[in-house]
Design a protein around this motif. Structure first.
Motif, PDB file in Angstrom:
ATOM      1  N   MET A   1       0.884  -1.209  -0.017  1.00 15.82           N
ATOM      2  CA  MET A   1      -0.125  -0.022  -0.042  1.00 15.82           C
ATOM      3  C   MET A   1       0.857   1.165  -0.093  1.00 15.82           C
ATOM      4  N   PRO A   2       0.578   2.336  -0.743  1.00 15.33           N
ATOM      5  CA  PRO A   2       1.227   3.435  -0.922  1.00 15.33           C
ATOM      6  C   PRO A   2       1.245   4.103   0.373  1.00 15.33           C
ATOM      7  N   PRO A   3       2.374   4.953   0.523  1.00 17.89           N
ATOM      8  CA  PRO A   3       2.068   5.946   1.880  1.00 17.89           C
ATOM      9  C   PRO A   3       1.135   6.739   1.816  1.00 17.89           C
ATOM     10  N   LEU A   4       0.598   7.540   0.592  1.00 16.63           N
ATOM     11  CA  LEU A   4      -0.425   8.272   0.559  1.00 16.63           C
ATOM     12  C   LEU A   4      -1.926   7.507   0.980  1.00 16.63           C
ATOM     13  N   SER A   5      -1.881   6.322   0.407  1.00 16.92           N
ATOM     14  CA  SER A   5      -3.225   5.641   0.961  1.00 16.92           C
ATOM     15  C   SER A   5      -3.042   5.326   2.172  1.00 16.92           C
ATOM     16  N   ARG A   6      -1.867   5.126   2.859  1.00 18.52           N
ATOM     17  CA  ARG A   6      -2.114   4.816   4.245  1.00 18.52           C
ATOM     18  C   ARG A   6      -2.418   5.991   5.268  1.00 18.52           C
ATOM     19  N   TRP A   7      -1.835   6.983   4.866  1.00 14.17           N
ATOM     20  CA  TRP A   7      -2.261   8.364   5.234  1.00 14.17           C
ATOM     21  C   TRP A   7      -3.880   8.421   5.420  1.00 14.17           C
ATOM     22  N   ALA A   8      -4.317   8.339   4.032  1.00 15.14           N
ATOM     23  CA  ALA A   8      -5.834   8.670   4.015  1.00 15.14           C
ATOM     24  C   ALA A   8      -6.642   7.586   4.609  1.00 15.14           C
ATOM     25  N   VAL A   9      -6.209   6.641   4.694  1.00 11.52           N
ATOM     26  CA  VAL A   9      -6.899   5.563   5.549  1.00 11.52           C
ATOM     27  C   VAL A   9      -6.730   5.743   6.927  1.00 11.52           C
ATOM     28  N   ARG A  10      -5.603   5.821   7.395  1.00 16.78           N
ATOM     29  CA  ARG A  10      -5.565   6.161   8.751  1.00 16.78           C
ATOM     30  C   ARG A  10      -6.437   7.214   9.201  1.00 16.78           C
ATOM     31  N   LEU A  11      -6.216   8.474   8.437  1.00 16.07           N
ATOM     32  CA  LEU A  11      -7.119   9.817   8.873  1.00 16.07           C
ATOM     33  C   LEU A  11      -8.636   9.537   9.017  1.00 16.07           C
ATOM     34  N   ALA A  12      -8.836   8.523   8.077  1.00 17.76           N
ATOM     35  CA  ALA A  12     -10.307   8.355   7.773  1.00 17.76           C
ATOM     36  C   ALA A  12     -10.844   7.585   9.009  1.00 17.76           C
ATOM     37  N   LEU A  13      -9.860   6.663   9.480  1.00 20.91           N
ATOM     38  CA  LEU A  13     -10.451   5.962  10.819  1.00 20.91           C
ATOM     39  C   LEU A  13     -10.187   6.872  11.968  1.00 20.91           C
ATOM     40  N   VAL A  14      -9.312   8.002  12.014  1.00 21.52           N
ATOM     41  CA  VAL A  14      -9.381   8.868  13.152  1.00 21.52           C
ATOM     42  C   VAL A  14     -10.773   9.518  12.952  1.00 21.52           C
ATOM     43  N   TYR A  15     -11.103   9.949  11.640  1.00 21.76           N
ATOM     44  CA  TYR A  15     -12.259  10.660  11.623  1.00 21.76           C
ATOM     45  C   TYR A  15     -13.485   9.931  11.903  1.00 21.76           C
ATOM     46  N   LEU A  16     -13.426   8.504  11.601  1.00 19.68           N
ATOM     47  CA  LEU A  16     -14.752   7.837  11.909  1.00 19.68           C
ATOM     48  C   LEU A  16     -14.822   7.561  13.694  1.00 19.68           C
ATOM     49  N   GLY A  17     -13.607   7.429  14.260  1.00 16.32           N
ATOM     50  CA  GLY A  17     -13.696   7.587  15.687  1.00 16.32           C
ATOM     51  C   GLY A  17     -14.261   8.757  16.543  1.00 16.32           C
ATOM     52  N   VAL A  18     -13.683   9.832  15.789  1.00 18.49           N
ATOM     53  CA  VAL A  18     -14.428  10.987  16.181  1.00 18.49           C
ATOM     54  C   VAL A  18     -15.826  11.361  16.077  1.00 18.49           C
ATOM     55  N   GLY A  19     -16.255  11.157  14.931  1.00 17.93           N
ATOM     56  CA  GLY A  19     -17.661  11.229  14.277  1.00 17.93           C
ATOM     57  C   GLY A  19     -18.628   9.996  15.152  1.00 17.93           C
ATOM     58  N   ILE A  20     -18.188   9.131  15.551  1.00 16.69           N
ATOM     59  CA  ILE A  20     -18.897   8.102  16.282  1.00 16.69           C
ATOM     60  C   ILE A  20     -18.993   8.815  17.674  1.00 16.69           C
ATOM     61  N   THR A  21     -17.953   9.192  18.215  1.00 19.40           N
ATOM     62  CA  THR A  21     -18.120   9.672  19.666  1.00 19.40           C
ATOM     63  C   THR A  21     -19.033  11.052  19.664  1.00 19.40           C
ATOM     64  N   LEU A  22     -18.759  11.872  18.501  1.00 23.10           N
ATOM     65  CA  LEU A  22     -19.849  12.732  18.449  1.00 23.10           C
ATOM     66  C   LEU A  22     -21.111  12.401  18.277  1.00 23.10           C
ATOM     67  N   GLY A  23     -21.355  11.552  17.775  1.00 23.83           N
ATOM     68  CA  GLY A  23     -22.943  10.951  17.288  1.00 23.83           C
ATOM     69  C   GLY A  23     -23.343  10.456  18.607  1.00 23.83           C
ATOM     70  N   ALA A  24     -22.468   9.921  19.254  1.00 26.90           N
ATOM     71  CA  ALA A  24     -23.032   8.924  20.763  1.00 26.90           C
ATOM     72  C   ALA A  24     -23.151  10.089  21.559  1.00 26.90           C
ATOM     73  N   LEU A  25     -22.627  11.156  21.564  1.00 30.30           N
ATOM     74  CA  LEU A  25     -22.779  12.368  22.662  1.00 30.30           C
ATOM     75  C   LEU A  25     -24.252  12.925  22.253  1.00 30.30           C
ATOM     76  N   ILE A  26     -24.529  13.299  20.842  1.00 22.35           N
ATOM     77  CA  ILE A  26     -25.639  13.813  20.378  1.00 22.35           C
ATOM     78  C   ILE A  26     -26.865  12.756  20.756  1.00 22.35           C
ATOM     79  N   LEU A  27     -26.414  11.478  20.669  1.00 23.13           N
ATOM     80  CA  LEU A  27     -27.718  10.393  21.022  1.00 23.13           C
ATOM     81  C   LEU A  27     -27.878  10.521  22.584  1.00 23.13           C
ATOM     82  N   ALA A  28     -26.683  10.428  23.254  1.00 21.63           N
ATOM     83  CA  ALA A  28     -26.967  10.611  24.869  1.00 21.63           C
ATOM     84  C   ALA A  28     -27.891  11.943  25.007  1.00 21.63           C
ATOM     85  N   GLN A  29     -27.906  13.057  24.502  1.00 25.26           N
ATOM     86  CA  GLN A  29     -28.532  14.027  24.757  1.00 25.26           C
ATOM     87  C   GLN A  29     -29.933  14.072  24.502  1.00 25.26           C
ATOM     88  N   LYS A  30     -30.002  13.381  23.426  1.00 30.40           N
ATOM     89  CA  LYS A  30     -31.308  13.075  22.797  1.00 30.40           C
ATOM     90  C   LYS A  30     -32.195  12.183  23.918  1.00 30.40           C
TER      91      LYS A  30
END
Length: 134
Positions: A1-30
């Motif tokens: 896997m080329p380095p550019l793909s690794r960076w893109a996938v790793r950043l995507a996984l970070v965004y997934l974690g942050v997005g899920i956490t934010l979504g869980a907080l919104i759901l808890a508020q609801k």
């Protein structure tokens, strides 16, 4: 896997974690009503999941999996593809922060950066999109 793909996938996984956490907080508020500030993060949650996770993950995998070109640059213009991912992430960060910025053009500039990044990525990988010859 080329380095550019690794960076893109790793950043995507970070965004997934942050997005899920934010979504869980919104759901808890609801459900509980104990986090009234959580609803202000709904736009950021959608942006992180659609652009940060899904789009960036797809671009990272596409850059890796598309057929290679013959010659010295098998993945095409790496600098252009890297710049495209930088623009996409810059636009994503600006879109997440736009509701908190004092100027109103933040979201427009964020969307422009994201679209420009996507178009630039498409231009960078376009020579690799071809039919297989028998």
């Amino acid at each position: 896997m080329p380095p550019l793909s690794r960076w893109a996938v790793r950043l995507a996984l970070v965004y997934l974690g942050v997005g899920i956490t934010l979504g869980a907080l919104i759901l808890a508020q609801k459900g509980l009503g104990s986090l009234p500030w959580a609803w202000s993060g709904l736009g950021a949650h959608v942006e992180l999941m659609l652009i940060g996770w899904m789009t960036q993950f797809a671009l990272g995998v596409a850059y890796w999996i598309l057929p290679r070109l013959p010659g010295t640059a098998p993945r095409g213009n790496t600098l252009l593809a890297g710049l495209a991912l930088v623009l996409l992430n810059l636009g994503l960060g600006l879109a997440v922060l736009a509701p908190f910025l004092p100027w109103s053009a933040g979201l427009t500039l964020a969307r422009l950066s994201e679209v420009l990044g996507l178009l630039l990525f498409g231009y960078a990988v376009w020579p690799r999109i071809r039919t297989l010859k028998p």
